[in-house]
Design a protein around this motif. Structure first.
Motif: not given
Length: 413
Positions: A385, A411-413
Motif C-alpha cells: 500500500y 491493507k491500509l484500509f
C-alpha cells in the motif's frame, strides 16, 4: 628518575586532586540496575546509592576513590546466542534496550544530583568538577558496541544528541562495521574495518563522537588508525606484550596510538592483566601495564578504564572504585613521575582526547554533510500500500525499487 617518599607522594596527590579529576572511562554499573532491578531503582527501598553497596560502585566508594569524571557504559549484549553470528539484519530490540540504559543513567544522576552532574563537553566536565569544589562527579556515557546502533548511522547521531560521547566499535561479536577480537580468537577471519565502518568513523568524527577500539580485532585497530581524523580511545584495554590476550593492544598499535594522539585506558579485569608466572593478580600488575605504555609511548597516552561492575572482581588492591588513589600513588612511586605526568594519567589525557574530537568535529561540520550511506546488505521491506502514497518527484519510487521488498499481507484500509 626522581624517587619520592610516601609522605611526598601523599602531599603531592592531595595537592593536585583539588584541580585535576580522576577520570574512569568505563564502568558497567548501569547494567546491574538493568539485570537485577529492571531499572526500577527509585521504587526499590533497599537501593541507596549514597550507602555502601555490594557492587564495585556506589557514591561512598566513588568519593573515597576521588572520582571526578565517570563514563558510564550503556552496554547491551549481542542479540544472538551464537557470538560468531554473521546475519546482522535480524529484527531485535537492541536500540530500545540501549535507550533504557541511557535513561537509567540520567535518572540516577537526577536522583543523586547532590553528587552528580550530567555533562556534554570536555570543558563542562572539568569546570563542573572544579566549580563544585570536587563535590560533584561529572557523568557522561559510552556505548559498548556498534551492534547497539542496529545497522544505522542515524542511530549514532541520535545517541550523540542524547549525550553519548564514545562508541566502542564492537563488543564480543562482529557487526556490519568491524571485526571483533573475540571472533578472531574463535577462528573467524580478521576482516578489519568494512567500507561501511569507514563511513561510520567519518560520521563519528563529524559528530565529535570518540572512537573506542577496545574489543576490536588487531586489523580493525590498524584500519581505524589509518582513516580517523581524530584521536582514538581504548576505553578498557591492557598491554598484549605483558598479557597475551586477543583483547589487549600490541606494540605496533601502541606506536600508532602515539602518532594519532590517542589514549589506552588500562582495564582492571584480572584476565587482561595477569602476567606469566603470576599466581595472583594484584594492583602491581596494573602498575606494570601502565608503566609499559609510559615507557613505550609516553605519559600522554595512558589512562584508566576500570570495567568495574562488568567484571567478577578486580585485582587484589584494586577491588573497587575506592582504590584509585592507591593505584596512582603506586604508579608515582614506581616511576618517579612529575606532577604533570600524573595529572595526565589521572584524566587530563582523556579530557584532551575528548576536546580534540570536539575540535575536529567543529572543523568538519562546516564542510561535510552527515553521512547518508546504509549497509549494502540491509533489507528494506514495505507493504504494497505504500506505493499508493504520493511520489516525492516523478520516478522517485524507481530509484530504490530493486532494493525494496513489497508484501501484501496488510491493507491500509
Amino acid at each position: 628518575m626522581t624517587v619520592y617518599s610516601v609522605e611526598d607522594i601523599e602531599k603531592k596527590f592531595n595537592n593536585i586532586i583539588s584541580n585535576f579529576p580522576i577520570v574512569d572511562t568505563h564502568n558497567n554499573f548501569p547494567y546491574n540496575l538493568r539485570a537485577q532491578l529492571h531499572n526500577e531503582f527509585e521504587t526499590t527501598k533497599e537501593f541507596n546509592f549514597d550507602s555502601l553497596l555490594t557492587t564495585h560502585t556506589d557514591l561512598v566508594k566513588m568519593k573515597e576513590g576521588k572520582i571526578g569524571v565517570q563514563f558510564f557504559s550503556c552496554w547491551i549484549e549481542c542479540k544472538d546466542d551464537n557470538m560468531f553470528y554473521q546475519d546482522f539484519d535480524q529484527p531485535n530490540n537492541i536500540v530500545r534496550d540501549t535507550l533504557e540504559q541511557i535513561d537509567v543513567v540520567k535518572r540516577l544522576v537526577d536522583e543523586y544530583s547532590h553528587s552528580f552532574k550530567f555533562v556534554h563537553t570536555a570543558d563542562e566536565s572539568l569546570a563542573s568538577y572544579r566549580d563544585s569544589g570536587n563535590k560533584k562527579i561529572s557523568v557522561t556515557l559510552g556505548i559498548e558496541g556498534l551492534h547497539q546502533v542496529d545497522l544505522s548511522l542515524a542511530v549514532v547521531r541520535q545517541y550523540y544528541d542524547l549525550g553519548v560521547r564514545y562508541i566502542t566499535l564492537t563488543h564480543n561479536c562482529d557487526n556490519p562495521f568491524a571485526t571483533a577480537a573475540s571472533s578472531v580468537t574463535g577462528g573467524l577471519p580478521d576482516k578489519g574495518l568494512t567500507d561501511y565502518g569507514k563511513d561510520c568513523i567519518k560520521e563519528m568524527n563529524i559528530l565529535g563522537m570518540i572512537v573506542d577500539l577496545s574489543h576490536v580485532s588487531h586489523k580493525t585497530m590498524l584500519d581505524v588508525l589509518k582513516v580517523t581524523k581524530a584521536p582514538v580511545l581504548f576505553s578498557h584495554s591492557s598491554v598484549y606484550s605483558l598479557t597475551k590476550h586477543g583483547r589487549n593492544v600490541k606494540d605496533d598499535v601502541l606506536k600508532l596510538v602515539k602518532e594519532n594522539g590517542g589514549v589506552v585506558c588500562i582495564n582492571f579485569f584480572p584476565l587482561f592483566l595477569k602476567q606469566e608466572g603470576h599466581d595472583e593478580v594484584t594492583v602491581d600488575d596494573a602498575v606494570a601495564h601502565i608503566k609499559y605504555i609510559v615507557d613505550l609511548i609516553g605519559w600522554d597516552h595512558v589512562g584508566f578504564g576500570s570495567d568495574f561492575d562488568g567484571i567478577p572482581q578486580g585485582p587484589v588492591g584494586l577491588e573497587d572504585v575506592s582504590k584509585y588513589p592507591d593505584l596512582i600513588k603506586k604508579v608515582w612511586k614506581a616511576t618517579g613521575a612529575t606532577e604533570e605526568d600524573i595529572v595526565k594519567m589521572m584524566g587530563m589525557n582523556i579530557l584532551r582526547v575528548w576536546k580534540e574530537c570536539e575540535i575536529v568535529s567543529g572543523k568538519m561540520k562546516n564542510k561535510v554533510k552527515p553521512v547518508e550511506s546504509n549497509w549494502d546488505q540491509r533489507k528494506w521491506i514495505f507493504y504494497e500500500y505504500c506505493r499508493e502514497f504520493p511520489e516525492i518527484f516523478p520516478g522517485a519510487y524507481k530509484i530504490k525499487e530493486k532494493e525494496n521488498v513489497f508484501k501484501d499481507t496488510q491493507k491500509l484500509f
